[in-house]
Design a protein around this motif. Structure first.
Motif: not given
Lengths: 82, 173
Positions: A21-28, B72-78, B90-100
């Motif tokens: 769900w987290a993955l799809t949420y991020h992608l959306r 792997f999902l966590v690493a890829w999202v990061d 502007r320059v937007l700095d989007v920092n994905q610290v971890h999944l949430f």
């Protein structure tokens, strides 16, 4: 044995689905306008869904009630003879 | 979702160099091979029987792959959602610290004063990636780290800053 395995498996599957769900949420929600969804994202979504479906089938295929229960130490203990 | 202002356009979206995701890809791929390499189907049936062992090994292997995929999902999202978006304003700095956890900072492109490039290691030199350090007037300075072709990004930032300052929007600041 089946009930215990089912409870553990459902907890595991719930956590896994939360990740999905987290993955799809991020992608959306966090996609960048005008950018195409990368192939790896599609592959991730598809493989996560497939693995979840396979795991359900594999879980049902296991004959859980035939797993021998571990014998408790108190029943197998024989006191030493003096 | 990131929303742009009226008349603002995205110039480029920068992500970290692929070397940053190579470690998790290799690690997860090697881990995924572990159940196939271990001689489980040889030894486990001796203890619990073939009828039980084979479906159990299949089920546990799939569960193991699910765990690896989640890692792997966590690493890829990061990696994928950690971006720098350079727009006309502007320059937007989007920092994905971890999944949430996600942090977004924005810097006015007209306030950029000094841009420098730092190539930290020999590997970075060979693979052509590095850090771009940006100093701004009146705002916090920021780094664009481990990005491919840092020289080009530096040139782009300097050029865009000059364009913005010469425009009517730039005179207003």
């Amino acid at each position: 044995m089946f009930t215990i395995a089912l409870i553990i498996y459902l907890v595991f599957l719930t956590v896994y689905l939360a990740f999905f769900w987290a993955l799809t949420y991020h992608l959306r929600n966090y996609y960048i306008p005008g950018e195409r969804l990368p192939v790896i994202a599609r592959a991730l979504v598809l493989s996560m869904m497939l693995l979840a479906a396979f795991s359900v089938v594999a879980f049902m295929a296991v004959p859980w009630d035939t797993i021998p229960k571990p014998s408790s130490p108190s029943t197998s203990f024989t006191p030493p003879t003096l | 979702m990131i929303t742009l202002r009226p008349q603002e356009e995205t110039i480029t979206v920068i992500r970290r160099h692929w070397i940053n995701i190579a470690g998790p890809i290799i690690g997860c791929s090697l881990l995924a091979l572990v159940p196939l390499v271990l001689p489980l189907t040889t030894y486990l049936p001796q203890f619990i029987g073939v009828e039980l062992a084979l479906p159990l090994i299949t089920f546990l292997t799939i569960c193991f792959w699910m765990v690896i995929l989640a890692f792997f999902l966590v690493a890829w999202v990061d990696y994928y959602f950690d971006t720098w978006i350079i727009t006309t304003e502007r320059v937007l700095d989007v920092n994905q610290v971890h999944l949430f956890r996600r942090e977004i900072a924005e810097y006015s492109i007209g306030r950029i004063q000094n841009v420098s490039v730092r190539i930290p290691t020999i590997v970075a030199t060979l693979l052509n990636y590095g850090n771009v350090e940006v100093e701004t007037a009146g705002e916090k300075s920021f780094d664009i780290t481990a990005i491919p072709k840092p020289e080009q990004v530096k040139e782009l930032l300097v050029r865009q800053s000059q364009v913005y300052q010469a425009s009517p929007f730039g005179h207003r600041e």
